[in-house]
Design a protein around this motif. Structure first.
Motif, PDB file in Angstrom:
ATOM      1  N   UNK A 184       0.833  -1.195   0.000  1.00 17.59           N
ATOM      2  CA  UNK A 184       0.000   0.000   0.000  1.00 17.59           C
ATOM      3  C   UNK A 184       0.871   1.249   0.000  1.00 17.59           C
ATOM      4  N   UNK A 185       0.320   2.337  -0.532  1.00 17.72           N
ATOM      5  CA  UNK A 185       1.026   3.608  -0.421  1.00 17.72           C
ATOM      6  C   UNK A 185       0.927   4.088   1.032  1.00 17.72           C
ATOM      7  N   UNK A 186       1.842   4.940   1.469  1.00 12.05           N
ATOM      8  CA  UNK A 186       1.796   5.402   2.857  1.00 12.05           C
ATOM      9  C   UNK A 186       0.466   6.032   3.251  1.00 12.05           C
ATOM     10  N   UNK A 235      -2.414   3.438   3.336  1.00 10.57           N
ATOM     11  CA  UNK A 235      -2.323   2.568   4.510  1.00 10.57           C
ATOM     12  C   UNK A 235      -2.814   3.298   5.745  1.00 10.57           C
ATOM     13  N   UNK A 236      -2.442   4.563   5.871  1.00 11.49           N
ATOM     14  CA  UNK A 236      -2.872   5.348   7.022  1.00 11.49           C
ATOM     15  C   UNK A 236      -4.392   5.495   7.041  1.00 11.49           C
ATOM     16  N   UNK A 237      -4.978   5.822   5.910  1.00  4.60           N
ATOM     17  CA  UNK A 237      -6.431   5.990   5.853  1.00  4.60           C
ATOM     18  C   UNK A 237      -7.151   4.685   6.150  1.00  4.60           C
ATOM     19  N   UNK A 238      -6.665   3.584   5.590  1.00  2.00           N
ATOM     20  CA  UNK A 238      -7.276   2.280   5.817  1.00  2.00           C
ATOM     21  C   UNK A 238      -7.195   1.889   7.289  1.00  2.00           C
ATOM     22  N   UNK A 239      -6.030   2.098   7.886  1.00  6.24           N
ATOM     23  CA  UNK A 239      -5.831   1.715   9.288  1.00  6.24           C
ATOM     24  C   UNK A 239      -6.706   2.536  10.220  1.00  6.24           C
ATOM     25  N   UNK A 240      -6.830   3.827   9.957  1.00 11.22           N
ATOM     26  CA  UNK A 240      -7.675   4.658  10.809  1.00 11.22           C
ATOM     27  C   UNK A 240      -9.128   4.216  10.746  1.00 11.22           C
ATOM     28  N   UNK A 241      -9.569   3.829   9.564  1.00 12.92           N
ATOM     29  CA  UNK A 241     -10.947   3.357   9.420  1.00 12.92           C
ATOM     30  C   UNK A 241     -11.161   2.030  10.133  1.00 12.92           C
ATOM     31  N   UNK A 242     -10.195   1.127  10.004  1.00 10.40           N
ATOM     32  CA  UNK A 242     -10.341  -0.224  10.544  1.00 10.40           C
ATOM     33  C   UNK A 242     -10.113  -0.300  12.048  1.00 10.40           C
ATOM     34  N   UNK A 243      -9.251   0.557  12.591  1.00  7.45           N
ATOM     35  CA  UNK A 243      -8.857   0.392  13.999  1.00  7.45           C
ATOM     36  C   UNK A 243      -8.713   1.704  14.750  1.00  7.45           C
ATOM     37  N   UNK A 244      -9.271   2.781  14.221  1.00  6.20           N
ATOM     38  CA  UNK A 244      -9.112   4.084  14.860  1.00  6.20           C
ATOM     39  C   UNK A 244      -9.691   4.179  16.255  1.00  6.20           C
TER      40      UNK A 244
END
Length: 286
Positions: free
Chosen positions: A171-173, A176-185
């Motif tokens: 993933x691009x940086x 990845x950040x956007x995906x992670x915040x959505x999944x585990x924020x």
């Protein structure tokens, strides 16, 4: 967005300078220029406190420790630790990422971003998974699955977790950040400072901004009396909180969007340029 007057200088007298290190105060070769050393020293002589506010752990602060004056405090690990650089980086305060929350992040990212690997930054050092990229290998590290490193039964469980690091090669940086915040924020605070897809996860509410705000409140310093400098997404909250903030010319687009003032790039001593202007503006007329 932080305010400044038309000259770019803060509208109120400055009592604190808060600066990121990598890509901001430091040149790309990780050195501190003579001009920057002189500017930092002049600021402290003028009664302005200087805080280094960084994603680095305390053990990587040697690059600036000899340039510390006054109080000698720094905010490390994106706000998770306040350290005393006059005492070899001794940790004074910790705002940890609780292990159950870190484990929840690991599980969520394994589900939504296959191929992610993890490292765990404790107050005593870093430990990582076998496939975690060799960014900074440590001979003293335990190499094991994140689930083991975060287990209450592991031998390092008595040490607080400062942050969890997650890397994904697919993933691009920013993606990845956007995906992670959505999944585990809901389990932690997510940010990044690396040009690679490397995320830094702290406890909920822990950031450079929140810890800096706490340190300023202890000293009776208002946000309007703080000037901040940064270049990467992990600086955005701090830059938005400070009364006046400067994006480096080499800054990430999110940082440029969060600030109203600009300075030249880190390799051109952008922090020193602004400090010199502030000191000239605040010095009594002769």
């Amino acid at each position: 967005m932080p305010e400044s007057d038309r000259s770019g200088l803060p509208p109120r007298p400055v009592r604190m300078i808060a600066t990121d290190l990598d890509g901001t105060l430091l040149r790309d070769d990780k050195s501190v220029s003579e001009r920057t050393v002189a500017a930092l020293a002049a600021a402290e002589r003028a009664g302005i406190e200087v805080f280094f506010v960084t994603g680095r752990p305390a053990r990587w602060m040697g690059v600036v420790s000899e340039h510390v004056h006054g109080h000698g405090l720094a905010i490390c690990a994106n706000g998770a630790a306040v350290v005393d650089l006059h005492q070899n980086g001794r940790i004074l305060e910790v705002r940890p990422l609780e292990r159950p929350e870190a484990l929840a992040v690991v599980k969520a990212l394994r589900d939504v971003a296959p191929g992610s690997t993890f490292a765990v930054e404790l107050s005593t050092g870093i430990h990582y998974e076998p496939d975690y990229p060799p960014f900074h290998l440590d001979a003293a590290a335990t190499v094991a699955a994140a689930e083991k490193l975060l287990s209450e039964e592991w031998e390092g469980a008595n040490q607080p977790v400062l942050k969890l690091l997650a890397h994904n090669p697919r993933l691009t940086p920013d993606d990845f950040l956007a995906l992670a915040r959505t999944a585990a924020g809901e389990h932690g605070s997510f940010t990044r400072s690396s040009p690679t897809a490397l995320l830094e996860i702290s406890g909920l509410g822990v950031s450079k901004a929140s810890t800096l705000a706490h340190c300023c409140a202890e000293r009776g310093i208002a946000p309007e009396e703080v000037v901040a400098f940064g270049d990467m997404p992990n600086d955005v909250e701090m830059l938005s909180w400070a009364g006046t903030s400067y994006a480096m010319a080499n800054a990430h687009p999110d940082v440029l969007a969060a600030t109203s003032a600009r300075t030249v790039a880190n390799n051109e001593d952008g922090v020193a340029v602004v400090i010199e202007r502030i000191l000239a503006a605040q010095s009594p007329a002769r």
